[in-house]
Design a protein around this motif. Structure first.
Motif, PDB file in Angstrom:
ATOM      1  N   LEU A   1       0.909  -1.094  -0.078  1.00  0.00           N
ATOM      2  CA  LEU A   1      -0.130  -0.057  -0.036  1.00  0.00           C
ATOM      3  C   LEU A   1       0.763   1.279  -0.130  1.00  0.00           C
ATOM      4  N   ALA A   2       0.852   1.938  -0.783  1.00  0.00           N
ATOM      5  CA  ALA A   2       1.500   3.273  -1.106  1.00  0.00           C
ATOM      6  C   ALA A   2       0.707   4.547  -1.043  1.00  0.00           C
ATOM      7  N   VAL A   3       1.100   5.556  -0.628  1.00  0.00           N
ATOM      8  CA  VAL A   3       0.579   6.868  -0.605  1.00  0.00           C
ATOM      9  C   VAL A   3       1.643   8.033  -1.140  1.00  0.00           C
ATOM     10  N   ASP A   4       1.343   8.523  -2.238  1.00  0.00           N
ATOM     11  CA  ASP A   4       2.383   9.649  -2.583  1.00  0.00           C
ATOM     12  C   ASP A   4       1.731  11.118  -2.694  1.00  0.00           C
ATOM     13  N   CYS A   5       2.511  11.827  -2.342  1.00  0.00           N
ATOM     14  CA  CYS A   5       2.233  13.366  -2.415  1.00  0.00           C
ATOM     15  C   CYS A   5       3.560  13.915  -3.626  1.00  0.00           C
ATOM     16  N   LYS A   6       2.957  14.556  -4.712  1.00  0.00           N
ATOM     17  CA  LYS A   6       3.791  14.917  -5.783  1.00  0.00           C
ATOM     18  C   LYS A   6       3.586  16.626  -5.507  1.00  0.00           C
ATOM     19  N   ASN A   7       4.621  17.187  -5.938  1.00  0.00           N
ATOM     20  CA  ASN A   7       4.968  18.583  -5.784  1.00  0.00           C
ATOM     21  C   ASN A   7       4.297  19.054  -4.516  1.00  0.00           C
ATOM     22  N   LEU A   8       4.994  18.713  -3.274  1.00  0.00           N
ATOM     23  CA  LEU A   8       4.485  18.789  -2.046  1.00  0.00           C
ATOM     24  C   LEU A   8       4.203  20.268  -1.713  1.00  0.00           C
ATOM     25  N   GLY A   9       5.080  21.335  -2.277  1.00  0.00           N
ATOM     26  CA  GLY A   9       4.795  22.554  -1.975  1.00  0.00           C
ATOM     27  C   GLY A   9       4.042  23.450  -3.020  1.00  0.00           C
ATOM     28  N   ASN A  10       3.476  22.620  -3.976  1.00  0.00           N
ATOM     29  CA  ASN A  10       2.576  23.361  -4.730  1.00  0.00           C
ATOM     30  C   ASN A  10       3.189  24.359  -5.682  1.00  0.00           C
ATOM     31  N   THR A  11       4.501  23.911  -6.126  1.00  0.00           N
ATOM     32  CA  THR A  11       5.325  24.850  -7.114  1.00  0.00           C
ATOM     33  C   THR A  11       4.826  25.092  -8.328  1.00  0.00           C
ATOM     34  N   ARG A  12       4.947  26.101  -8.918  1.00  0.00           N
ATOM     35  CA  ARG A  12       4.608  26.408 -10.542  1.00  0.00           C
ATOM     36  C   ARG A  12       5.662  25.671 -11.100  1.00  0.00           C
ATOM     37  N   VAL A  13       5.474  24.907 -11.824  1.00  0.00           N
ATOM     38  CA  VAL A  13       6.445  24.005 -12.704  1.00  0.00           C
ATOM     39  C   VAL A  13       5.939  24.290 -14.120  1.00  0.00           C
TER      40      VAL A  13
ATOM     41  N   VAL B   1       4.865  25.396 -21.250  1.00  0.00           N
ATOM     42  CA  VAL B   1       3.658  24.682 -20.603  1.00  0.00           C
ATOM     43  C   VAL B   1       3.538  24.661 -19.267  1.00  0.00           C
ATOM     44  N   GLN B   2       2.670  24.947 -18.545  1.00  0.00           N
ATOM     45  CA  GLN B   2       2.630  24.706 -16.953  1.00  0.00           C
ATOM     46  C   GLN B   2       2.060  23.228 -16.790  1.00  0.00           C
ATOM     47  N   LYS B   3       2.883  22.610 -15.910  1.00  0.00           N
ATOM     48  CA  LYS B   3       2.631  21.274 -15.452  1.00  0.00           C
ATOM     49  C   LYS B   3       1.656  21.266 -13.971  1.00  0.00           C
ATOM     50  N   PRO B   4       1.246  20.126 -13.922  1.00  0.00           N
ATOM     51  CA  PRO B   4       0.197  20.002 -12.550  1.00  0.00           C
ATOM     52  C   PRO B   4       1.094  20.300 -11.208  1.00  0.00           C
ATOM     53  N   GLY B   5       0.013  20.961 -10.580  1.00  0.00           N
ATOM     54  CA  GLY B   5       0.725  21.435  -9.137  1.00  0.00           C
ATOM     55  C   GLY B   5       0.477  20.374  -8.232  1.00  0.00           C
ATOM     56  N   ARG B   6       0.351  20.509  -6.833  1.00  0.00           N
ATOM     57  CA  ARG B   6       0.198  19.452  -5.956  1.00  0.00           C
ATOM     58  C   ARG B   6      -0.921  18.526  -6.125  1.00  0.00           C
ATOM     59  N   SER B   7      -0.490  17.172  -6.031  1.00  0.00           N
ATOM     60  CA  SER B   7      -1.285  16.196  -6.290  1.00  0.00           C
ATOM     61  C   SER B   7      -1.060  14.926  -5.265  1.00  0.00           C
ATOM     62  N   ILE B   8      -2.120  13.977  -4.865  1.00  0.00           N
ATOM     63  CA  ILE B   8      -2.057  13.136  -4.146  1.00  0.00           C
ATOM     64  C   ILE B   8      -2.542  11.655  -4.867  1.00  0.00           C
ATOM     65  N   TYR B   9      -1.792  10.603  -4.467  1.00  0.00           N
ATOM     66  CA  TYR B   9      -2.034   9.206  -5.300  1.00  0.00           C
ATOM     67  C   TYR B   9      -1.782   8.127  -4.243  1.00  0.00           C
ATOM     68  N   GLY B  10      -2.885   7.302  -4.331  1.00  0.00           N
ATOM     69  CA  GLY B  10      -2.666   5.989  -3.628  1.00  0.00           C
ATOM     70  C   GLY B  10      -2.726   4.906  -4.413  1.00  0.00           C
ATOM     71  N   LYS B  11      -2.012   3.984  -4.040  1.00  0.00           N
ATOM     72  CA  LYS B  11      -1.797   2.732  -4.876  1.00  0.00           C
ATOM     73  C   LYS B  11      -1.872   1.586  -3.898  1.00  0.00           C
ATOM     74  N   ILE B  12      -2.399   0.375  -4.588  1.00  0.00           N
ATOM     75  CA  ILE B  12      -2.529  -0.978  -3.828  1.00  0.00           C
ATOM     76  C   ILE B  12      -1.837  -1.841  -4.990  1.00  0.00           C
ATOM     77  N   THR B  13      -1.213  -3.028  -4.465  1.00  0.00           N
ATOM     78  CA  THR B  13      -0.917  -3.868  -5.341  1.00  0.00           C
ATOM     79  C   THR B  13      -0.925  -5.637  -4.538  1.00  0.00           C
ATOM     80  N   TYR B  14      -1.337  -6.531  -5.246  1.00  0.00           N
ATOM     81  CA  TYR B  14      -1.453  -7.593  -4.706  1.00  0.00           C
ATOM     82  C   TYR B  14      -0.963  -8.759  -5.616  1.00  0.00           C
ATOM     83  N   SER B  15       0.152  -9.735  -5.167  1.00  0.00           N
ATOM     84  CA  SER B  15       0.466 -10.771  -6.009  1.00  0.00           C
ATOM     85  C   SER B  15       0.609 -12.326  -5.468  1.00  0.00           C
ATOM     86  N   ILE B  16       0.479 -13.036  -6.511  1.00  0.00           N
ATOM     87  CA  ILE B  16       0.319 -14.548  -5.834  1.00  0.00           C
ATOM     88  C   ILE B  16       1.743 -15.301  -6.796  1.00  0.00           C
ATOM     89  N   HIS B  17       2.562 -15.581  -5.742  1.00  0.00           N
ATOM     90  CA  HIS B  17       3.655 -16.387  -6.533  1.00  0.00           C
ATOM     91  C   HIS B  17       3.496 -18.184  -6.401  1.00  0.00           C
TER      92      HIS B  17
END
Length: 791
Positions: A757-769, A775-791
């Motif tokens: 289970l992962a939580v990511d915050c990109k561009n934490l300071g909401n910098t203008r990029v 061309v302006q890129k996205p500001g602050r954004s938050i993402y969650g990700k879950i993975t599952y595997s069977i070996h």
């Protein structure tokens, strides 16, 4: 016929050389697990008196040949799924076979991290000294491949917006198509745009290799500045993995990977990789024109993007047979991609579009065959033959002018770009055929030869019913053609008790072009045909000063031929130019690397010089349209530094910085640039940037059965001019400002790694990029990700 005869004689020569008798002392190592199953992809490292004598990976049969003089050697074996093993091997004059057993790794994260990085370091210390990114720490986060690559010293990727947007790769001052991207040593441009860097998912990838300035022959590449090789995962054991990511801008990603052998003998295997991705890309734009009244008067304000939706699907299926007398590994690879993309604007973001969109799909099939001389170890053959179909449709027929707040005004002519009287509906079909043969064979104990042939043929046809009224004639009435052939050979030599390793290469490039050109008013002009033939050569060295210090000097004169998109354009934002000439560059590199005896510190410093003629540059001549042109002569001088330090198994630090000085040295014959530009710094190119990465690992739960990993990444880019610094008055020049972007990730998973289970915050300071063409890129954004595997 001449080309076919050339191939025939080359293959005859390879067979004759492979059949010659060579005397040497050798040991056939067979690496297996406790179930007596072969372990492929294990790194075997052989040393004598702390000097590396030999390094190679086991083949699909788990075997590798060690050929050295009689005596005692230390053998180190590294594999990401098995425990590290080291032992002393005595090589006699007779041929011998030795079976080595590896144990599965115990559940200790520290050992996993150390062992995986050891495998990467072995490759990174080869004489080409590539930068290798192991994706273990990033794979289960929401990081993209582009974000992972931007952590590489000397490399910077400019991206034109959010998910799925176009990008520009810069390596040591060389950018654009001068940098070639490969997937498993096959050029991405042969596989279709669905395999571009912005589309590949990390769950499919084992590692990333970046070669700067000096390009190994095995890639069959015509790159000027470097090569990025994406090495995909080679799961052939039973496995099923799934992942789901959700985040800002209504972004979703679903991934599936599976592999298995349906029969008991395990010789037949199949793998499936798939990814489905969506984003509205409706992030905020600053300082854009917003309507304030019914007369459509505007002021600078803030608005959301509203026509930038992106949908992407990729599936890759492999069916293969391994461990046969006639093939170590042979597999049929089938892939398809589907892309739907809305176009918010053209090359620049000055004027928004409200309705244009494109659809693209690719279908590909390839056959890959690998065979090595397992008993005598004299040769190794890797051949791939493939076909890919790519279809692109773009539609721009709205008779409207849109503003950044989504409001619009009706107009007389169709097409929001304003370049066409009745709008645009280009539908293009491209058929791509390719054949790649790569051969290694030994000439005695100290010499190895590599031969590579890569032949590609691309044809383009289609229709543009709406655009024909502007073109005055259908530009697709005659199929367009691009034919390329590469032949290269390299000789690896070892001297001074293997303290000096050299690689000498020579390469030949052939190209044939038949394409359409347009007048400056965008009307159809004529079809152009041309051919070119060029020679390149290179010399690299690896000098081992002592067990801690190595140097890597090298020089290469290389050629880069225009590719299909540069010649044909994309009939959307890039206009065709069949008159492009091949770019040529003198590349000089010097790198020094130091690794401490306790292996905690790894650092290096590199300097480089590039002198490039006919550099191919994407040049904007309107707010919506651009074309590739040749600059007469440019030069780049620069340097890079990196440091990796492991304070202890839980805490890891990575720093790097790069400085470039790229300037125009002579003007072109067409008059696009005059002599007053000579000496000016190239625009829209960052010249000072750096990255940092730090990870810390915690253990939680009863018996410390859970792992928590904290990952920080920082990226800095100094301000630079969007256009030529000498143009305009100082106060009105467009500058892309300095940017410092911070990302933070938290990853949690059990020791057995079945889920994460992962939580990511990109561009934490909401910098203008800002990036390519401001061309302006996205500001602050938050993402969650879950993975599952069977070996």
């Amino acid at each position: 016929m001449i080309l076919l005869r050339t191939y025939f004689f080359r293959l005859v020569a390879i067979v004759l050389l492979a059949g010659s008798k060579i005397s040497y002392a050798q040991v056939l190592l067979s690496i297996v697990n406790r179930a007596n199953q072969p372990i492929s992809g294990a790194y075997v490292d052989v040393k004598n008196d702390q000097q590396r004598m030999f390094q190679q990976r086991t083949n699909v049969a788990g075997q590798v040949i060690i050929k050295e003089k009689q005596g005692g050697y230390t053998v180190n074996i590294v594999h990401p799924s098995y425990q590290y093993k080291s032992f002393v091997l005595n090589i006699s004059g007779a041929k011998d076979t030795l079976k080595v057993y590896l144990d599965e790794k115990v559940n200790k994260l520290a050992e996993v991290l150390v062992d995986r990085r050891s495998a990467v370091k072995v490759l990174g210390e080869s004489y080409y000294a590539p930068t290798v990114i192991d994706l273990k720490q990033l794979r289960n986060t929401s990081k993209t491949l582009v974000e992972a690559l931007n952590l590489t010293p000397g490399l910077r990727i400019q991206q034109q917006g959010g998910m799925g947007s176009d990008l520009n790769v810069i390596i040591n001052g060389i950018d654009g198509k001068d940098v070639k991207v490969f997937v498993d040593e096959i050029p991405v441009y042969l596989l279709g745009r669905g395999f571009d860097l912005q589309n590949l998912a990390l769950h499919m990838i084992e590692r990333i290799e970046t070669y700067k300035g000096l390009i190994p022959v095995q890639f069959g590449s015509d790159a000027l500045g470097g090569v990025i090789n994406i090495v995909t995962k080679k799961n052939e054991k039973n496995y099923l993995g799934m992942g789901y990511m959700f985040g800002s801008w209504n972004s979703h990603e679903v991934t599936v990977s599976s592999a298995g052998s349906p029969f008991k003998n395990k010789h037949i295997f199949a793998t499936v990789d798939a990814v489905q991705r969506h984003s509205n890309n409706d992030y905020w734009m600053d300082d854009v024109d917003v309507v304030v009244d019914d007369l459509f008067n505007t002021i600078k304000g803030r608005a959301k993007r509203f026509n930038d939706r992106y949908d992407f699907t990729l599936a890759k299926v492999q069916l293969g047979i391994k461990d046969q007398r006639w093939a170590d590994n042979i597999k049929l690879i089938s892939s398809f991609t589907r892309t739907y993309k809305e176009w918010q604007h053209g090359i620049t973001a000055i004027n928004p579009w409200g309705e244009p969109f494109s659809r693209e799909h690719t279908n590909g099939i390839a056959l890959n065959w690998k065979k090595a001389d397992l008993h005598k170890g004299r040769w190794n053959i890797d051949a791939t033959f493939g076909y890919n179909f790519e279809q692109t449709y773009f539609e721009d027929i709205a008779a409207r002018v849109y503003f950044w707040d989504g409001r619009f005004a009706e107009k007389k002519n169709k097409g929001e770009s304003g370049l066409y009287t009745q709008g645009r509906t280009p539908k293009t079909n491209q058929h791509i055929y390719y054949a790649r043969e790569n051969v290694f064979f030994d000439l005695g104990d100290r010499y190895k030869v590599n031969l590579n042939v890569l032949t590609t043929k691309r044809t383009l046809n289609g229709e543009d019913k709406a655009g024909t009224s502007t073109y005055k004639e259908d530009p697709f009435k005659v199929p367009q053609l691009l034919l390329n052939n590469f032949f290269g050979t390299a000789l690896e030599s070892r001297f001074l008790a293997d303290r000096l390793i050299t690689n000498t290469s020579i390469k030949h490039y052939y190209s044939k072009v038949k394409g359409v050109s347009f007048k400056i008013n965008n009307e159809f002009d004529k079809f152009n045909s041309s051919t070119s033939s060029d020679i390149g050569f290179g010399q690299t060295f690896k000098g081992i000063v002592n067990s801690k210090l190595s140097i890597f000097p090298g020089y290469e004169y290389t050629v880069r031929q225009p590719d299909g998109r540069e010649i044909f354009g994309d009939y959307i934002t890039v206009s065709p130019n069949p008159n492009l000439r091949s770019a040529k560059s003198h590349n000089l590199n010097f790198k020094i690397q130091y690794r401490s005896s306790n292996r905690k510190l790894f650092t290096g410093l590199g300097v480089f010089h590039r002198s490039t003629k006919n550099k191919i540059l994407l040049t904007s001549f309107s707010n919506a349209l651009a074309t590739y042109t040749n600059l007469f002569h440019t030069s780049t001088i620069g340097g890079e530094w990196f440091l990796e330090y492991r304070f202890h198994p839980r805490l890891y630090l990575n720093l790097n910085t790069t400085y470039l000085d790229s300037r125009l040295r002579a003007v072109d014959d067409s008059g696009i640039f005059t002599s007053e530009y000579i000496g000016a710094r190239l625009p829209n190119t960052p010249y000072l940037f750096g990255n940092s990465q730090m990870s810390y690992t915690l253990y939680a739960g009863r018996k410390k059965s859970y792992v928590i990993r904290l990952l920080y990444t920082g990226s800095y880019v100094h301000d630079y001019f969007l256009t030529w610094a000498m143009n305009g008055i100082k106060t009105s020049k467009t500058i892309i400002p300095s940017q410092f972007v911070n990302d933070f990730s938290v990853l949690v998973y059990p020791i057995h790694e079945k889920w994460s289970l992962a939580v990511d915050c990109k561009n934490l300071g909401n910098t203008r990029v800002y990036d390519n063409f401001s061309v302006q890129k996205p500001g602050r954004s938050i993402y969650g990700k879950i993975t599952y595997s069977i070996h």
